[in-house]
Scaffold this motif. Sequence first.
Motif, PDB file in Angstrom:
ATOM      1  N   LEU A 146      52.327  19.838  99.366  1.00  0.00           N
ATOM      2  CA  LEU A 146      51.723  20.382  98.161  1.00  0.00           C
ATOM      3  C   LEU A 146      51.611  19.258  97.134  1.00  0.00           C
ATOM      4  CD1 LEU A 146      52.996  22.867  99.667  1.00  0.00           C
ATOM      5  CD2 LEU A 146      53.266  23.915  97.426  1.00  0.00           C
ATOM      6  N   GLN A 147      50.471  19.162  96.506  1.00  0.00           N
ATOM      7  CA  GLN A 147      50.214  18.128  95.510  1.00  0.00           C
ATOM      8  C   GLN A 147      49.749  18.789  94.225  1.00  0.00           C
ATOM      9  OE1 GLN A 147      50.489  14.653  95.977  1.00  0.00           O
ATOM     10  NE2 GLN A 147      50.072  14.418  93.803  1.00  0.00           N
ATOM     11  N   ALA A 148      50.601  18.760  93.211  1.00  0.00           N
ATOM     12  CA  ALA A 148      50.269  19.363  91.917  1.00  0.00           C
ATOM     13  C   ALA A 148      49.685  18.319  90.982  1.00  0.00           C
ATOM     14  CB  ALA A 148      51.507  19.984  91.300  1.00  0.00           C
ATOM     15  N   SER A 149      48.764  18.750  90.151  1.00  0.00           N
ATOM     16  CA  SER A 149      48.158  17.853  89.162  1.00  0.00           C
ATOM     17  C   SER A 149      47.627  18.669  87.994  1.00  0.00           C
ATOM     18  CB  SER A 149      47.020  17.044  89.803  1.00  0.00           C
ATOM     19  OG  SER A 149      45.991  17.908  90.249  1.00  0.00           O
ATOM     20  N   GLY A 150      47.195  17.963  86.945  1.00  0.00           N
ATOM     21  CA  GLY A 150      46.568  18.629  85.823  1.00  0.00           C
ATOM     22  C   GLY A 150      47.401  18.696  84.563  1.00  0.00           C
ATOM     23  N   GLY A 151      48.640  18.250  84.634  1.00  0.00           N
ATOM     24  CA  GLY A 151      49.475  18.266  83.446  1.00  0.00           C
ATOM     25  C   GLY A 151      49.013  17.255  82.422  1.00  0.00           C
ATOM     26  N   GLY A 152      49.579  17.356  81.227  1.00  0.00           N
ATOM     27  CA  GLY A 152      49.225  16.426  80.167  1.00  0.00           C
ATOM     28  C   GLY A 152      49.786  16.873  78.849  1.00  0.00           C
ATOM     29  N   LEU A 153      49.302  16.236  77.791  1.00  0.00           N
ATOM     30  CA  LEU A 153      49.728  16.536  76.432  1.00  0.00           C
ATOM     31  C   LEU A 153      48.646  17.362  75.751  1.00  0.00           C
ATOM     32  CD1 LEU A 153      51.598  16.112  73.962  1.00  0.00           C
ATOM     33  CD2 LEU A 153      50.336  13.984  73.528  1.00  0.00           C
ATOM     34  N   VAL A 154      49.052  18.462  75.149  1.00  0.00           N
ATOM     35  CA  VAL A 154      48.095  19.341  74.478  1.00  0.00           C
ATOM     36  C   VAL A 154      48.748  19.900  73.217  1.00  0.00           C
ATOM     37  CG1 VAL A 154      48.799  21.369  75.824  1.00  0.00           C
ATOM     38  CG2 VAL A 154      46.505  21.273  74.839  1.00  0.00           C
ATOM     39  N   GLN A 155      47.935  20.195  72.210  1.00  0.00           N
ATOM     40  CA  GLN A 155      48.465  20.798  70.997  1.00  0.00           C
ATOM     41  C   GLN A 155      48.688  22.287  71.193  1.00  0.00           C
ATOM     42  OE1 GLN A 155      45.679  19.760  67.872  1.00  0.00           O
ATOM     43  NE2 GLN A 155      46.895  17.963  67.306  1.00  0.00           N
ATOM     44  N   ALA A 156      49.573  22.831  70.409  1.00  0.00           N
ATOM     45  CA  ALA A 156      49.834  24.265  70.455  1.00  0.00           C
ATOM     46  C   ALA A 156      48.532  25.029  70.252  1.00  0.00           C
ATOM     47  CB  ALA A 156      50.848  24.653  69.389  1.00  0.00           C
TER      48      ALA A 156
END
Length: 123
Positions: free
Chosen positions: A3-13
């Motif tokens: 399994l390869q997860a991706s798509g995370g990052g920094l985002v504002q509330a």
Amino acid sequence: VQLQASGGGLVQAGGSLRLSCIVSGRTTRSYVMAWFRQAPGKEREFVAAISGSGISAYYADSVKGRFTMSRADAENTVYLQMNSLQPEDTAVYYCAARSSWSRVGSAGLYDYWGQGTLVTVSS
């Protein structure tokens, strides 16, 4: 199975992110797929799960109405659409797979895990 997860990052509330989990080795239809998350200093917690057929989905109360899990079996991929993100959603998010739909919220019952993707929500 990998399994390869991706798509995370920094985002504002209040913002949105979409996580992806690509499954290799077997078709996603063979598995119940789930997302878990683990914040610093906390235990891993259940976020969402979807059945092999895609008909049933189950969400933690903390994300219900904000997160949506879906699957694209032709692409061997599952997604987690996260809207209205809040700082308390900050965590490493993991995708997981198992064969059975029972007790889908129990991390210890999953057979396969991805490496995790970090989601950081700033206030």
